[in-house]
Design an enzyme around this catalytic site. Structure first.
Site, PDB file in Angstrom:
ATOM      1  N   GLY A 260      62.878  65.752  80.183  1.00 21.68           N
ATOM      2  CA  GLY A 260      63.982  66.258  79.376  1.00 21.68           C
ATOM      3  C   GLY A 260      63.480  67.028  78.170  1.00 21.68           C
ATOM      4  O   GLY A 260      62.334  66.884  77.735  1.00 21.68           O
TER       5      GLY A 260
ATOM      6  N   LEU B 204      70.962  58.682  85.096  1.00 21.99           N
ATOM      7  CA  LEU B 204      70.303  59.838  85.694  1.00 21.99           C
ATOM      8  C   LEU B 204      68.794  59.854  85.425  1.00 21.99           C
ATOM      9  O   LEU B 204      68.086  60.750  85.899  1.00 21.99           O
ATOM     10  CB  LEU B 204      70.899  61.138  85.146  1.00 21.99           C
ATOM     11  CG  LEU B 204      72.189  61.678  85.761  1.00 21.99           C
ATOM     12  CD1 LEU B 204      73.350  60.715  85.571  1.00 21.99           C
ATOM     13  CD2 LEU B 204      72.549  63.031  85.160  1.00 21.99           C
TER      14      LEU B 204
ATOM     15  N   THR C 157      60.716  53.447  86.927  1.00 22.91           N
ATOM     16  CA  THR C 157      61.933  54.060  86.379  1.00 22.91           C
ATOM     17  C   THR C 157      63.124  53.828  87.299  1.00 22.91           C
ATOM     18  O   THR C 157      64.225  53.495  86.839  1.00 22.91           O
ATOM     19  CB  THR C 157      61.721  55.568  86.159  1.00 22.91           C
ATOM     20  OG1 THR C 157      60.634  55.765  85.243  1.00 22.91           O
ATOM     21  CG2 THR C 157      62.970  56.224  85.595  1.00 22.91           C
TER      22      THR C 157
ATOM     23  N   ASN D  58      67.640  47.335  84.294  1.00 20.97           N
ATOM     24  CA  ASN D  58      68.033  47.223  82.887  1.00 20.97           C
ATOM     25  C   ASN D  58      69.426  47.783  82.643  1.00 20.97           C
ATOM     26  O   ASN D  58      70.224  47.211  81.890  1.00 20.97           O
ATOM     27  CB  ASN D  58      67.022  47.945  81.993  1.00 20.97           C
ATOM     28  CG  ASN D  58      65.701  47.205  81.898  1.00 20.97           C
ATOM     29  OD1 ASN D  58      65.645  45.983  82.050  1.00 20.97           O
ATOM     30  ND2 ASN D  58      64.627  47.936  81.645  1.00 20.97           N
TER      31      ASN D  58
ATOM     32  N   GLY E 112      71.961  45.405  84.027  1.00 21.27           N
ATOM     33  CA  GLY E 112      72.126  44.268  83.119  1.00 21.27           C
ATOM     34  C   GLY E 112      73.023  44.610  81.944  1.00 21.27           C
ATOM     35  O   GLY E 112      73.868  43.818  81.521  1.00 21.27           O
TER      36      GLY E 112
ATOM     37  N   TYR F 272      59.376  58.188  94.934  1.00 22.31           N
ATOM     38  CA  TYR F 272      60.728  58.621  94.569  1.00 22.31           C
ATOM     39  C   TYR F 272      61.743  58.192  95.624  1.00 22.31           C
ATOM     40  O   TYR F 272      62.779  57.602  95.298  1.00 22.31           O
ATOM     41  CB  TYR F 272      60.737  60.139  94.408  1.00 22.31           C
ATOM     42  CG  TYR F 272      62.055  60.710  93.937  1.00 22.31           C
ATOM     43  CD1 TYR F 272      62.530  60.448  92.656  1.00 22.31           C
ATOM     44  CD2 TYR F 272      62.813  61.550  94.754  1.00 22.31           C
ATOM     45  CE1 TYR F 272      63.732  60.993  92.212  1.00 22.31           C
ATOM     46  CE2 TYR F 272      64.002  62.107  94.323  1.00 22.31           C
ATOM     47  CZ  TYR F 272      64.462  61.816  93.054  1.00 22.31           C
ATOM     48  OH  TYR F 272      65.651  62.349  92.615  1.00 22.31           O
TER      49      TYR F 272
ATOM     50  N   GLN G 275      77.287  40.289  93.719  1.00 20.40           N
ATOM     51  CA  GLN G 275      76.983  39.014  93.073  1.00 20.40           C
ATOM     52  C   GLN G 275      77.574  38.885  91.673  1.00 20.40           C
ATOM     53  O   GLN G 275      78.028  37.806  91.289  1.00 20.40           O
ATOM     54  CB  GLN G 275      75.460  38.832  93.007  1.00 20.40           C
ATOM     55  CG  GLN G 275      75.014  37.504  92.400  1.00 20.40           C
ATOM     56  CD  GLN G 275      73.512  37.312  92.500  1.00 20.40           C
ATOM     57  OE1 GLN G 275      72.871  37.767  93.450  1.00 20.40           O
ATOM     58  NE2 GLN G 275      72.929  36.644  91.512  1.00 20.40           N
ATOM     59  N   GLU G 276      77.572  39.999  90.895  1.00 21.93           N
ATOM     60  CA  GLU G 276      77.994  39.930  89.490  1.00 21.93           C
ATOM     61  C   GLU G 276      79.285  40.696  89.214  1.00 21.93           C
ATOM     62  O   GLU G 276      79.732  40.771  88.076  1.00 21.93           O
ATOM     63  CB  GLU G 276      76.877  40.471  88.586  1.00 21.93           C
ATOM     64  CG  GLU G 276      75.529  39.789  88.764  1.00 21.93           C
ATOM     65  CD  GLU G 276      75.554  38.330  88.333  1.00 21.93           C
ATOM     66  OE1 GLU G 276      76.501  37.927  87.623  1.00 21.93           O
ATOM     67  OE2 GLU G 276      74.612  37.585  88.702  1.00 21.93           O
TER      68      GLU G 276
ATOM     69  N   HIS H 157      63.936  72.931  84.330  1.00 23.39           N
ATOM     70  CA  HIS H 157      62.618  72.993  83.694  1.00 23.39           C
ATOM     71  C   HIS H 157      61.829  74.140  84.324  1.00 23.39           C
ATOM     72  O   HIS H 157      61.720  74.231  85.552  1.00 23.39           O
ATOM     73  CB  HIS H 157      61.881  71.672  83.874  1.00 23.39           C
ATOM     74  CG  HIS H 157      60.736  71.485  82.927  1.00 23.39           C
ATOM     75  ND1 HIS H 157      59.586  72.233  83.008  1.00 23.39           N
ATOM     76  CD2 HIS H 157      60.580  70.661  81.865  1.00 23.39           C
ATOM     77  CE1 HIS H 157      58.755  71.863  82.054  1.00 23.39           C
ATOM     78  NE2 HIS H 157      59.339  70.910  81.332  1.00 23.39           N
TER      79      HIS H 157
END
Length: 551
Positions: free
Chosen positions: A260, A295, A314, A321, A324, A367, A384-385, A403
């Site tokens: 980025g 993204l 990643t 993450n 979560g 990837y 599950q959640e 880019h």
């Protein structure tokens, strides 16, 4: 398209004419403080000029235009400043005097006049008109344009080299230049700053690579969402940010700037609805958001192969993450997956029900497999959640802000053609690809996020090209004399790629609307700007490569 931007051409002539005859100054309370006042005047002028530069010069014109329209009484006014704008004998720089100091060199008194008004009905720069306190933005803009035109009409008729010359104001009244240059104006820094900040709340600022001014919608609190975009400073992410900002939402960009670039989002930096955090998604973060567009991940083969372990982390740890976070704050989350999960497909075109043909230990597997695991995690959290999830499988996308060194087909071919270099095709050129313009993709992501369909959806343009045909097509559009050069094929490079978008049409009423040729024209124009700025760009080959910083 709902978020296509309109180019706005700013007039520097009006600003130059105004600035050459008016200087802004802070207050003078005592005659004996004139030297101190001059320094304060210069500092004040620099502050206001800097604000004008920040917002593209628009607000600077607005402040000057108020000379013809503002009134001396203002509820916001605390300290009144009388400024005598008078040319210095040597260099015509403005100096400030109190009203008692207005004397000529021969000792005679100067008659003080105000621009466009008799002295018994003075008008001041920076003062708010009591009659216009509730003006709408459109009314204010019309008023600014009218005032700028009036000021230009006066200043264009002034011969500054002839001290005995005269000009006419907008009403045809003769104005002596000597009187006009000594006009006293009252400056209100508080009001000028308020006007500038109000303007920043309604639009982006023009930049070199994003010169278009994008207006932002106003949403009431119960409609406005706080939206997190990971990878929001990247190619696709920055365009998605534009869409969300113009819709009127509060946007938080999370990016580690590996691929980025800050310049992709700098046009929103001063908007109160926008913020960005330099952060890597492989590390947890605590935020309060309503939606998450995930993204973050290098998407071009040379970039994601540069650090394959980091690419896997990643896609996996980063997705974990974000899931979560979505679970904790009860946010809906969209994963930007990829057509690469189909590998080198045996089914053509590829539908969402196809399971793919992927080499789990090949150079592209970091990837491909990373995204496949990310999809698995999304639906594990849904089951599950009870996390509300969306998955978009994105096919080849192109457009401005790609880019320059991402090594993908579109960017490489355009850069090579514009520089007169050989267009490099890896393999025999018979492999096929489909290309969609970035604006179409953003509309698809937005529709998917805000729709009711939760299974994976292909987002791509079914129009299919062989790589060789596409290279020749770009060469023709750019009118380049470059030759096409065939090199050794890349390992595990897919032989065919074309999306089946029937599910997108049925479930979220989406299909691409921008033709490939229209998109290419806009993308070529963008890369011409980049080349003009950078001077030269070396295209990236098929091997692993670290992204170069063009910020």
């Amino acid at each position: 398209m709902s978020f296509r931007r309109q180019m706005i051409h700013r007039s520097s002539a009006s600003r130059t004419a105004i600035n050459s005859r008016l200087q802004l100054s802070k207050g003078i309370k005592h005659r004996n403080d004139s030297r101190k006042c001059i320094s304060s005047s210069i500092r004040q002028y620099c502050i206001i000029l800097a604000l004008g530069v920040v917002i593209g010069g628009v607000s600077n014109s607005y402040y000057m235009a108020q000379t013809l329209d503002a009134k001396p009484e203002s509820s916001l006014r605390k300290n009144k400043t009388i400024v005598d704008v008078q040319p210095d004998e040597d260099n015509h720089n403005a100096v400030s005097h109190t009203s008692d100091d207005l004397k000529r060199a021969d000792g005679s008194e100067n008659e003080v006049k105000y621009i466009g008004e008799a002295t018994d009905n003075k008008k001041y720069i920076g003062e708010e008109s009591k009659d216009n306190k509730n003006d709408t933005p459109n009314e204010i803009n019309d008023e600014i344009n009218s005032d700028l035109k009036n000021v230009k009409n006066v200043t264009n008729r002034v011969d500054v080299d002839n001290p005995d010359a005269s000009a006419e104001d907008v009403n045809g009244t003769k104005i002596n230049i000597d009187d006009m240059t000594k006009a006293q104006v009252e400056v209100s820094a508080e009001e000028e700053l308020i006007v500038g900040f109000q303007l920043l709340r309604t639009q982006s600022i023009p930049t070199t690579l994003t010169p278009d001014i994008m207006k932002t919608n106003f949403l009431s609190d119960h409609l406005k969402k706080r939206i997190l975009v990971t990878g929001g400073a990247g190619f696709v992410g920055s365009h998605l940010v534009d869409k969300l900002m113009m819709e009127g939402h509060e946007v938080i960009v999370l990016d580690n700037f590996f691929t980025g670039q800050k310049r992709n989002i700098e046009h929103w930096i001063y908007h109160p609805n926008f913020s960005y955090i330099v952060h890597d998604v492989i590390n947890p973060i605590l935020l309060e958001v309503d939606q998450i567009y995930h993204l973050a991940c290098p998407a071009s083969p040379p970039h994601y192969q540069y650090n394959p372990i980091k690419t896997v982390k990643t896609s996996t740890q980063g997705t974990l993450n974000m899931l979560g976070l979505a679970k904790r704050v009860n946010a809906r989350m969209l994963l930007a997956s990829t057509s690469e999960i189909y590998g080198d497909p045996l089914q053509h075109p590829q539908s969402e029900t196809y399971w793919g043909n992927v080499n789990t230990i090949g150079p592209r597997s970091c990837y491909d497999e990373g995204k496949r695991v990310a999809e698995t995690m999304m639906y594990a959290f849904q089951g599950q959640e009870d996390v509300d999830v969306r998955v978009a499988r994105i096919f080849n996308t192109f457009g401005p802000r790609m880019h320059p060194n991402d090594g993908r087909v579109v960017s490489n071919f355009i850069i090579q053609a514009l520089q007169g270099l050989e267009l490099t095709v890896y393999g025999d050129g018979k492999q096929s690809r489909s290309f969609q313009y970035v604006a179409d993709l953003v509309e698809g992501l937005y529709s998917l996020m805000n729709g009711n369909y939760s299974l994976p959806i292909n987002l791509g343009n079914p129009e299919e090209y062989t790589v060789e045909r596409f290279a020749n097509h770009i060469r023709n559009i750019t009118k380049s004399k470059s030759e096409v050069k065939f090199l050794e094929a890349s390992r595990d490079d897919p032989h065919q790629r074309k999306p089946d978008i029937s599910t997108a049409k049925e479930k979220i009423q989406w299909e691409p609307r921008v033709s490939v040729d229209t998109g290419l024209e806009l993308t070529i124009e963008y890369f011409q700007t980049v080349l003009k700025e950078q001077g030269k760009i070396v295209p990236t080959g098929s091997s692993a490569s670290k992204p170069k910083n063009f910020s």
